[in-house]
Design an enzyme around this catalytic site. Structure first.
Site, PDB file in Angstrom:
ATOM      1  N   GLY A 158       0.849  -1.194   0.000  1.00  0.00           N
ATOM      2  CA  GLY A 158       0.000   0.000   0.000  1.00  0.00           C
ATOM      3  C   GLY A 158       0.878   1.235   0.000  1.00  0.00           C
ATOM      4  N   ILE A 160       2.325   2.927   2.423  1.00  0.00           N
ATOM      5  CA  ILE A 160       3.548   2.901   3.240  1.00  0.00           C
ATOM      6  C   ILE A 160       4.563   1.943   2.624  1.00  0.00           C
ATOM      7  CG2 ILE A 160       4.490   2.425   5.542  1.00  0.00           C
ATOM      8  CD1 ILE A 160       1.680   3.221   6.654  1.00  0.00           C
ATOM      9  N   ARG A 180      -2.114  -8.528  -1.665  1.00  0.00           N
ATOM     10  CA  ARG A 180      -3.318  -9.269  -2.048  1.00  0.00           C
ATOM     11  C   ARG A 180      -3.598  -9.133  -3.537  1.00  0.00           C
ATOM     12  NH1 ARG A 180      -8.041  -8.329   2.201  1.00  0.00           N
ATOM     13  NH2 ARG A 180      -7.268  -6.229   1.928  1.00  0.00           N
ATOM     14  N   ARG A 241       0.954  -4.437  12.407  1.00  0.00           N
ATOM     15  CA  ARG A 241       0.270  -4.756  13.651  1.00  0.00           C
ATOM     16  C   ARG A 241       0.906  -6.020  14.209  1.00  0.00           C
ATOM     17  NH1 ARG A 241      -1.154  -0.303  13.478  1.00  0.00           N
ATOM     18  NH2 ARG A 241      -3.283   0.554  13.509  1.00  0.00           N
ATOM     19  N   GLU A 270       0.273  -5.475  22.886  1.00  0.00           N
ATOM     20  CA  GLU A 270       0.781  -4.182  23.349  1.00  0.00           C
ATOM     21  C   GLU A 270      -0.238  -3.467  24.239  1.00  0.00           C
ATOM     22  OE1 GLU A 270       1.601  -2.679  19.289  1.00  0.00           O
ATOM     23  OE2 GLU A 270       0.277  -1.015  19.745  1.00  0.00           O
ATOM     24  N   HIS A 288       5.573   1.293  19.300  1.00  0.00           N
ATOM     25  CA  HIS A 288       4.545   1.742  18.342  1.00  0.00           C
ATOM     26  C   HIS A 288       4.660   3.243  18.046  1.00  0.00           C
ATOM     27  CE1 HIS A 288       0.332   0.524  16.676  1.00  0.00           C
ATOM     28  NE2 HIS A 288       0.907   1.439  15.909  1.00  0.00           N
TER      29      HIS A 288
HETATM   30  C1  DGY Z   1      -1.691   3.802  12.524  1.00  0.00           C
HETATM   31  O1  DGY Z   1      -2.043   4.953  12.276  1.00  0.00           O
HETATM   32  O2  DGY Z   1      -2.330   2.819  12.212  1.00  0.00           O
HETATM   33  C2  DGY Z   1      -0.409   3.639  13.227  1.00  0.00           C
HETATM   34  O3  DGY Z   1      -0.174   2.332  13.572  1.00  0.00           O
HETATM   35  C3  DGY Z   1      -0.335   4.585  14.399  1.00  0.00           C
HETATM   36  O4  DGY Z   1       0.941   5.093  14.399  1.00  0.00           O
END
Ligand code: DGY
Length: 341
Positions: A158, A160, A180, A241, A270, A288
Site C-alpha cells: 500500500g 507505506i 493481495r 500490527r 501491546e 509503536h
Molecule cells: C496507525 O495509524 O495505524 C499507526 O499504527 C499509528 O501510528
C-alpha cells in the site's frame, strides 16, 4: 428554547490547539489524562455523545455502541482501524473515518530506520557500549548485514509499502513485494518493484518488512512455517500490527540462529511485550512510534478533527468527511485496513 449542541467525546489528550476547533461546533467531553478505557467506560462515554475522536487504544465494537443511541460518527486517529468493528458501525449507520496519507512518509522513514537498525545491530551495539563492554575497536565485533545492494521484501504494498520501496532505490536494493492484489504495471515500474508469491518473498528477501493490514486473514501470517522459509541471514521488520507475527515462533527463530535479527514497533498484546522477545539481543524493540513525528501526529489529529466535524454534518465539508472508511476501501491497497492493519 435554544437547541442543544451536539456532544463529542475525545478519548485521549491530543493537541489542544487542534482539538479546540471542535468547540466551535460541539460540546466537548475531553479526557484530561492518558487513560486506558475498558469496554464499560467506552460504552458509558459513547452513550452520551453524537460523535467521538478515538485512538487505536479504544476498541469499539457491537457492545460498546449497543446503547449509543445518538452516536453518528467515530473519527479514528490512525490509519489502521482494526480497533473498530466496521461492520457493527455500518450496521448502525455510524460513519467511521481514519487518517491515511498524512503519516505515510513518516511511517516509511521509521520502517527504514528499524530495518537498518536490525541489519546493522544498532541498538545491540549501543547496549554493548553503555554496559562498558567495549574493549576497543574490534575488527570482527558486532558485524551486521548490508542494506545496499541487498534484496528488500515488502509484504503489503500500500502507500507505506510504496514509501519504503521509494527509499530502497537510494540504497540500490532489489525490491520484491507481495500484496493481495498485484499493482498496475506502471506503479511497479515507478517503484522498480517486482511482484512475487509469498513463499518467494520469504525465501529471497534479505530484509523483509511487514506493512500489511491486520485481519483474520493476516493473523500470524508470519508463523514458524513462514520463518523457516526465510534465509538465516535475513532480517524481519514489523511496522504494521503485532498480531501478524507469531511472536513465540519469531523469538525461537532468533534465539536459535534461524533468523539473523528483527525489529518490531508493534506487538500482539501491546503495551505488554512478550518476555521471550525482551530476552533477546538480536531484536530492536520500539513502542509503536512509527508515525510519531510531531508534525505527523499533529496532522493526524487535524485530519481526524476535520473528519469528525464533517461527519457530524457541519463545517465546510458537512456530510463529506475527507477520509471515510468505506466498505470498498477494504479491497484497495491501503497498507492498513481492518480485517487485515
Ligand atoms: C496507525 O495509524 O495505524 C499507526 O499504527 C499509528 O501510528
Amino acid at each position: 428554547m435554544a437547541e442543544s449542541r451536539p456532544k463529542v467525546w475525545v478519548s485521549q489528550p491530543l493537541f489542544d490547539d487542534i482539538v479546540e476547533r471542535l468547540h466551535a461546533h460541539f460540546d466537548v467531553v475531553q479526557v484530561p489524562d492518558v487513560s486506558e478505557h475498558d469496554a464499560a467506560a467506552i460504552a458509558a462515554a459513547l452513550r452520551e455523545v453524537d460523535g467521538a475522536l478515538v485512538t487505536l487504544n479504544e476498541r469499539i465494537g457491537r457492545d460498546e455502541i449497543a446503547d449509543a443511541a445518538k452516536l453518528r460518527a467515530i473519527a479514528n486517529v490512525g490509519v489502521g482501524y482494526n480497533n473498530l468493528d466496521i461492520d457493527a458501525l455500518q450496521a448502525r449507520g455510524i460513519v467511521a473515518t481514519n487518517t491515511p496519507d498524512v503519516l505515510t512518509e513518516t511511517t516509511a522513514d521509521f520502517g527504514f530506520a528499524l530495518m537498518m537498525a536490525a541489519a546493522r545491530r544498532v541498538t545491540e551495539a549501543e547496549r554493548h557500549l553503555r554496559a562498558g563492554q567495549w574493549q576497543g575497536w574490534n575488527f570482527k565485533g558486532l558485524l551486521g548485514a548490508d542494506l545496499h545492494g541487498s534484496t528488500l521484501g515488502i509484504l503489503g504494498m500500500g502507500r507505506i509499502g510504496q514509501g519504503i520501496a521509494k527509499r530502497a532505490s537510494g540504497f540500490d536494493m532489489r525490491v520484491l513485494y507481495h500484496n493481495r492484489s498485484r499493482l498496475p504495471a506502471e506503479v511497479e515500474r515507478a517503484f522498480n518493484a517486482t511482484y512475487v508469491d509469498f513463499d518467494t518473498l520469504l525465501a529471497q528477501a534479505d530484509h523483509l518488512v511487514l506493512v500489511l493490514p491486520y485481519s483474520a486473514a493476516s493473523h500470524h501470517i508470519v508463523d514458524a512455517a513462514a520463518l523457516a522459509k526465510m534465509q538465516p541471514t535475513a532480517t524481519l521488520t514489523n511496522i504494521a500490527r503485532g498480531g501478524i507475527v507469531d511472536e513465540a515462533a519469531l523469538a525461537d527463530a532468533l534465539a536459535n540462529g534461524r533468523l539473523a535479527s528483527a525489529a518490531l514497533d508493534v506487538f500482539e498484546g501491546e503495551p505488554a511485550v512478550d518476555p521471550c522477545l525482551l530476552a533477546l539481543d538480536n531484536i530492536v524493540l520500539t513502542p509503536h512510534i512509527a508515525s510519531g513525528s510531531l508534525a505527523t501526529r499533529r496532522a493526524m489529529v487535524a485530519l481526524a478533527v476535520d473528519n469528525l466535524i464533517a461527519a457530524l454534518g457541519v463545517g465546510p465539508d458537512a456530510g463529506r468527511p475527507p477520509s471515510p472508511i468505506a466498505p470498498a476501501k477494504q479491497d484497495d491497497n491501503d497498507a492498513k485496513r481492518p480485517g487485515t492493519a
